[in-house]
Design a protein around this motif. Structure first.
Motif, PDB file in Angstrom:
ATOM      1  N   PHE A 153       0.866  -1.183   0.000  1.00 32.91           N
ATOM      2  CA  PHE A 153       0.000   0.000   0.000  1.00 32.91           C
ATOM      3  C   PHE A 153       0.896   1.224   0.000  1.00 32.91           C
ATOM      4  O   PHE A 153       1.774   1.335   0.856  1.00 32.91           O
ATOM      5  CB  PHE A 153      -0.889   0.020   1.252  1.00 32.91           C
ATOM      6  N   ALA A 154       0.679   2.133  -0.947  1.00 32.67           N
ATOM      7  CA  ALA A 154       1.496   3.345  -0.981  1.00 32.67           C
ATOM      8  C   ALA A 154       0.608   4.556  -1.150  1.00 32.67           C
ATOM      9  O   ALA A 154      -0.274   4.557  -2.009  1.00 32.67           O
ATOM     10  CB  ALA A 154       2.510   3.275  -2.124  1.00 32.67           C
ATOM     11  N   GLY A 155       0.835   5.570  -0.352  1.00 31.01           N
ATOM     12  CA  GLY A 155       0.049   6.782  -0.500  1.00 31.01           C
ATOM     13  C   GLY A 155      -0.029   7.581   0.769  1.00 31.01           C
ATOM     14  O   GLY A 155       0.907   7.582   1.579  1.00 31.01           O
ATOM     15  N   SER A 156      -1.161   8.242   0.927  1.00 31.13           N
ATOM     16  CA  SER A 156      -1.315   9.197   2.006  1.00 31.13           C
ATOM     17  C   SER A 156      -2.800   9.384   2.286  1.00 31.13           C
ATOM     18  O   SER A 156      -3.618   9.205   1.400  1.00 31.13           O
ATOM     19  CB  SER A 156      -0.672  10.504   1.512  1.00 31.13           C
ATOM     20  N   GLY A 157      -3.116   9.700   3.519  1.00 27.04           N
ATOM     21  CA  GLY A 157      -4.511  10.019   3.837  1.00 27.04           C
ATOM     22  C   GLY A 157      -5.214   8.959   4.652  1.00 27.04           C
ATOM     23  O   GLY A 157      -4.751   7.819   4.754  1.00 27.04           O
ATOM     24  N   PRO A 158      -6.362   9.338   5.252  1.00 26.40           N
ATOM     25  CA  PRO A 158      -7.069   8.431   6.157  1.00 26.40           C
ATOM     26  C   PRO A 158      -7.473   7.100   5.514  1.00 26.40           C
ATOM     27  O   PRO A 158      -7.380   6.049   6.147  1.00 26.40           O
ATOM     28  CB  PRO A 158      -8.326   9.221   6.552  1.00 26.40           C
ATOM     29  N   ALA A 183       6.918  15.261   4.786  1.00 25.82           N
ATOM     30  CA  ALA A 183       7.275  15.530   6.181  1.00 25.82           C
ATOM     31  C   ALA A 183       6.901  16.958   6.576  1.00 25.82           C
ATOM     32  O   ALA A 183       6.464  17.201   7.703  1.00 25.82           O
ATOM     33  CB  ALA A 183       8.774  15.288   6.379  1.00 25.82           C
ATOM     34  N   LYS A 184       7.042  17.899   5.640  1.00 24.52           N
ATOM     35  CA  LYS A 184       6.766  19.302   5.974  1.00 24.52           C
ATOM     36  C   LYS A 184       5.285  19.553   6.274  1.00 24.52           C
ATOM     37  O   LYS A 184       4.936  20.532   6.921  1.00 24.52           O
ATOM     38  CB  LYS A 184       7.264  20.237   4.878  1.00 24.52           C
ATOM     39  N   ASN A 185       4.425  18.641   5.808  1.00 27.25           N
ATOM     40  CA  ASN A 185       2.985  18.831   6.042  1.00 27.25           C
ATOM     41  C   ASN A 185       2.616  18.755   7.519  1.00 27.25           C
ATOM     42  O   ASN A 185       1.671  19.395   7.946  1.00 27.25           O
ATOM     43  CB  ASN A 185       2.169  17.777   5.284  1.00 27.25           C
ATOM     44  N   TYR A 186       3.365  17.952   8.280  1.00 27.13           N
ATOM     45  CA  TYR A 186       3.033  17.795   9.694  1.00 27.13           C
ATOM     46  C   TYR A 186       3.145  19.136  10.415  1.00 27.13           C
ATOM     47  O   TYR A 186       2.277  19.504  11.201  1.00 27.13           O
ATOM     48  CB  TYR A 186       3.942  16.748  10.350  1.00 27.13           C
ATOM     49  N   LEU A 187       4.192  19.867  10.083  1.00 30.73           N
ATOM     50  CA  LEU A 187       4.398  21.182  10.687  1.00 30.73           C
ATOM     51  C   LEU A 187       3.368  22.170  10.138  1.00 30.73           C
ATOM     52  O   LEU A 187       2.769  22.942  10.882  1.00 30.73           O
ATOM     53  CB  LEU A 187       5.828  21.658  10.387  1.00 30.73           C
ATOM     54  N   GLY A 188       3.141  22.080   8.828  1.00 29.54           N
ATOM     55  CA  GLY A 188       2.225  23.003   8.165  1.00 29.54           C
ATOM     56  C   GLY A 188       0.791  22.867   8.657  1.00 29.54           C
ATOM     57  O   GLY A 188       0.035  23.840   8.688  1.00 29.54           O
ATOM     58  N   PHE A 356      -7.589  20.816   8.516  1.00 34.73           N
ATOM     59  CA  PHE A 356      -6.427  20.098   9.059  1.00 34.73           C
ATOM     60  C   PHE A 356      -6.044  18.926   8.149  1.00 34.73           C
ATOM     61  O   PHE A 356      -4.883  18.742   7.786  1.00 34.73           O
ATOM     62  CB  PHE A 356      -6.768  19.606  10.477  1.00 34.73           C
ATOM     63  N   LEU A 357      -7.053  18.144   7.739  1.00 40.89           N
ATOM     64  CA  LEU A 357      -6.785  16.984   6.877  1.00 40.89           C
ATOM     65  C   LEU A 357      -6.248  17.426   5.516  1.00 40.89           C
ATOM     66  O   LEU A 357      -5.336  16.804   4.968  1.00 40.89           O
ATOM     67  CB  LEU A 357      -8.064  16.149   6.682  1.00 40.89           C
ATOM     68  N   ASP A 358      -6.829  18.523   4.982  1.00 43.56           N
ATOM     69  CA  ASP A 358      -6.368  19.033   3.680  1.00 43.56           C
ATOM     70  C   ASP A 358      -4.886  19.381   3.726  1.00 43.56           C
ATOM     71  O   ASP A 358      -4.123  19.043   2.828  1.00 43.56           O
ATOM     72  CB  ASP A 358      -7.159  20.289   3.283  1.00 43.56           C
ATOM     73  N   LEU A 359      -4.497  20.087   4.787  1.00 44.13           N
ATOM     74  CA  LEU A 359      -3.105  20.530   4.894  1.00 44.13           C
ATOM     75  C   LEU A 359      -2.169  19.345   5.154  1.00 44.13           C
ATOM     76  O   LEU A 359      -1.089  19.252   4.586  1.00 44.13           O
ATOM     77  CB  LEU A 359      -2.952  21.569   6.010  1.00 44.13           C
ATOM     78  N   LEU A 360      -2.626  18.426   6.016  1.00 45.21           N
ATOM     79  CA  LEU A 360      -1.772  17.298   6.387  1.00 45.21           C
ATOM     80  C   LEU A 360      -1.554  16.350   5.197  1.00 45.21           C
ATOM     81  O   LEU A 360      -0.446  15.872   4.970  1.00 45.21           O
ATOM     82  CB  LEU A 360      -2.392  16.539   7.565  1.00 45.21           C
ATOM     83  N   PHE A 361      -2.602  16.109   4.445  1.00 45.11           N
ATOM     84  CA  PHE A 361      -2.498  15.079   3.402  1.00 45.11           C
ATOM     85  C   PHE A 361      -2.419  15.641   1.983  1.00 45.11           C
ATOM     86  O   PHE A 361      -2.658  14.920   1.013  1.00 45.11           O
ATOM     87  CB  PHE A 361      -3.663  14.095   3.526  1.00 45.11           C
ATOM     88  N   ARG A 362      -2.091  16.942   1.865  1.00 43.25           N
ATOM     89  CA  ARG A 362      -1.935  17.495   0.519  1.00 43.25           C
ATOM     90  C   ARG A 362      -0.730  16.804  -0.133  1.00 43.25           C
ATOM     91  O   ARG A 362       0.391  16.877   0.374  1.00 43.25           O
ATOM     92  CB  ARG A 362      -1.694  19.006   0.594  1.00 43.25           C
TER      93      ARG A 362
END
Lengths: 463, 113
Positions: A153-158, A183-188, A356-362
């Motif tokens: 499984f490769a990707g991002s998001g819930p 990685a920068k999304n966590y801070l963003g 929050f989800l938009d920024l984290l998983f963009r």
């Protein structure tokens, strides 16, 4: 004689079921057209199967669909399943096909609730057989109890973690999980965490899934910034780059996921104004407070507008239906506002976590806009990123000219899996904002339709 | 490798894929039924003849196109299996001879808009 309804709802997912139920409850004559064999949309797919309602591994949010589908079934409305809608005209005529027969229907109001589709994942090798979306893995699990063992499984998001967690609960072996969240999304995303505080339970649930996956001994690799699929004819390995080093994982199935984007083909073909959302990195339909689009009589609700999730879609569907009922003169403004109040509270609550989800998983730029020249962008016509860039260098100035120059977006999927990438590729090459670059001009039929069906339709309408 | 889990389907239907008979669960989509039998090669693309199989399973991508009971260009994820169904791979572009309507399109050099 063309059948006429008060309201036609396109789609029977959370937004469509909620909209049609609300409209039917006020006595409107409602037709619901849905492409699937049973109501639920993709999120609550196959929820009417008694077997699925007992499946704990599908998660608690899946079971939220049970009362919704039940209420939908109890409503007095016409519901047509397995209906492929190929036209929505600006004068509110809907064309659809079922069992090889095309039909035209009309209504005073249309509510488009076409939901979301998987975002394209244009990485090298993503067209090879054995590569599927995480959404596809979910559909196979819910609808058919078919699973892939030892998949990567490769990707991002819930949805990525939900799907892996479901496999884990079922005891299906998973080879590895590659997390492509930058990685920068966590801070963003951190400043948006405060706005999401009401949904802390959801964030915690996601974190628990992640922890359970790690605890089960499934390799979970974060900080992966590039992925490619290798193999001669089908998947032989998933190669990934982490901390500057490439590694390969042998497997025969890979599930990819970079979030979902609105399914805009019907809305766009009807002429609804759309704009580019920077945060969600996708095209979204421009709507007002009652989910009216720019086309008179056409509302668009749910994930087909912008991504908000199932609960938000359900609320939006209700609000859109109340707006439509008011426009039809079936309820007055105070009644409309009174009935919409509960939906609006629910919607506001659901949208708290969204930012929050938009920024984290963009997804990272390089995952949305392929760097490698030989990466296929248009799956149908097999046009690569390199070919598109060359065409743009020749002076091609926009998505529609790109079609004529290169056939990009002209295959049967009609741009559904390349349109977003093309808009962004042109934006990058031209320096123009994506909203100015635009999208393919979509026209009916928005689903391929045999000429025979169209001819029979012309014949039957003369009778 | 795809497999089926849970209790085996109570009701089943017989279908033929590329001439081979197989028993699959009633109510499944053709795509899910074939994947459950371990089949991932559904078609060869018209442009480079590359092998493709289902990708999205929800009617969006058109990568699972098959020839079903003689009709080409059908999305395997959107068609339910039925008793005696004859399923074949779709190799290259749809064969116009199978469908007179398609032949008319091909002769005029038209394609999907």
């Amino acid at each position: 004689m063309t059948k006429h309804y008060d309201i036609i709802v396109i789609g029977a997912g959370p937004a469509g079921m909620s909209a049609s139920r609300t409209a039917a409850a006020q006595g409107a004559r409602v037709l619901v057209l849905d492409e699937q064999s049973s109501p639920g949309g993709q999120i609550y797919r196959a929820i009417e199967k008694p077997h699925n309602q007992r499946r704990r591994e599908l998660g608690s949010s899946y079971q939220d669909g049970v009362p919704l589908v039940h209420g939908f079934r109890q409503s007095e409305l016409d519901y047509v399943n397995a209906a492929s809608v190929w036209q929505l005209s600006a004068d509110l005529e809907v064309g659809y096909s079922r069992d090889g027969i095309a039909q035209l229907v009309r209504a005073d109001r249309i509510i488009v609730a076409t939901g979301a589709q998987e975002r394209p994942v244009p990485i090298p090798g993503w067209t090879k057989r054995g590569v599927m979306t995480v959404g596809a893995a979910q559909i196979l699990l819910k609808e058919s109890s078919v699973v892939a063992s030892d998949a990567v499984f490769a990707g991002s998001g819930p949805l990525l973690y939900l799907a892996v967690h479901q496999y884990l609960e079922l005891g299906v072996p998973v080879k590895a999980v590659l997390d492509l969240t930058p990685a920068k999304n966590y801070l963003g995303a951190l400043p948006a965490l405060f706005g999401a505080r009401a949904d802390f339970a959801k964030i915690l649930e996601g974190w628990q899934w992640k922890r359970a996956i790690g605890a089960a001994g499934i390799p979970l690799l974060t900080g992966v910034d590039a992925v490619r699929i290798s193999g001669e004819k089908s998947v032989e390995s998933v190669d990934y780059r982490r901390r500057g080093e490439w590694q390969a994982i042998t497997c025969d199935t890979a599930f990819l996921h970079l979030g979902v984007v609105p399914n805009i083909n019907i809305s766009m073909a009807a002429g609804c104004d759309c704009h580019w959302s920077h945060n969600q990195a996708c095209w979204t339909v421009t709507v007002d407070d009652w989910f009216n689009s720019s086309v008179a009589g056409v509302s668009v609700a749910g994930d087909g507008v912008s991504i908000g999730g199932a609960a938000a879609a359900e609320a939006q569907g209700g609000i859109a239906a109340l707006g439509a009922l008011h426009a039809l003169g079936r309820i007055d403004a105070s009644e409309r506002d009174r009935l919409a109040a509960a939906y609006r509270i629910r919607l506001r609550k659901e949208m708290g976590i969204r930012h929050f989800l938009d920024l984290l998983f963009r997804p990272a730029d390089r995952l949305r806009v392929p760097r490698e020249a030989d990466t296929v962008v248009c799956r149908c016509e097999e046009v690569t990123a390199g070919q598109i860039r060359e065409t743009l260098d020749l002076g091609c100035c926009g998505p529609n000219q790109l079609k004529s120059f290169s056939r990009t977006g002209m295959g049967p999927c009609q741009g559904r899996f390349c349109g977003h990438t093309v808009s962004e590729l042109i934006g990058e090459a031209s320096g123009l904002p994506i909203s100015e670059v635009g999208y393919f001009r979509l026209r009916s039929p928005i689903k391929p339709l045999p000429l025979k069906e169209l001819a029979d339709l012309a014949h039957s309408s003369k009778e | 490798m795809f497999t089926k889990i849970g209790q085996t389907q109570e009701e089943s239907v017989r279908v033929w894929f590329e001439g081979c008979e197989m028993t699959v669960g009633k109510g499944l989509s053709v795509a899910a039924a074939l994947l459950g039998e371990g089949i991932t090669h559904f078609r060869n693309t018209p442009v480079t003849a590359a092998e493709r199989g289902p990708f999205c399973m929800m009617g969006v991508c058109f990568d699972c196109l098959l020839v079903i009971d003689g009709q080409a260009n059908l999305q395997a994820c959107m068609v339910e299996v039925s008793e005696g169904m004859c399923i074949e791979r779709q190799c290259g572009a749809a064969d116009p001879e199978l469908d007179p309507a398609l032949a008319a399109t091909a002769n005029r050099g038209e394609t999907t808009p």
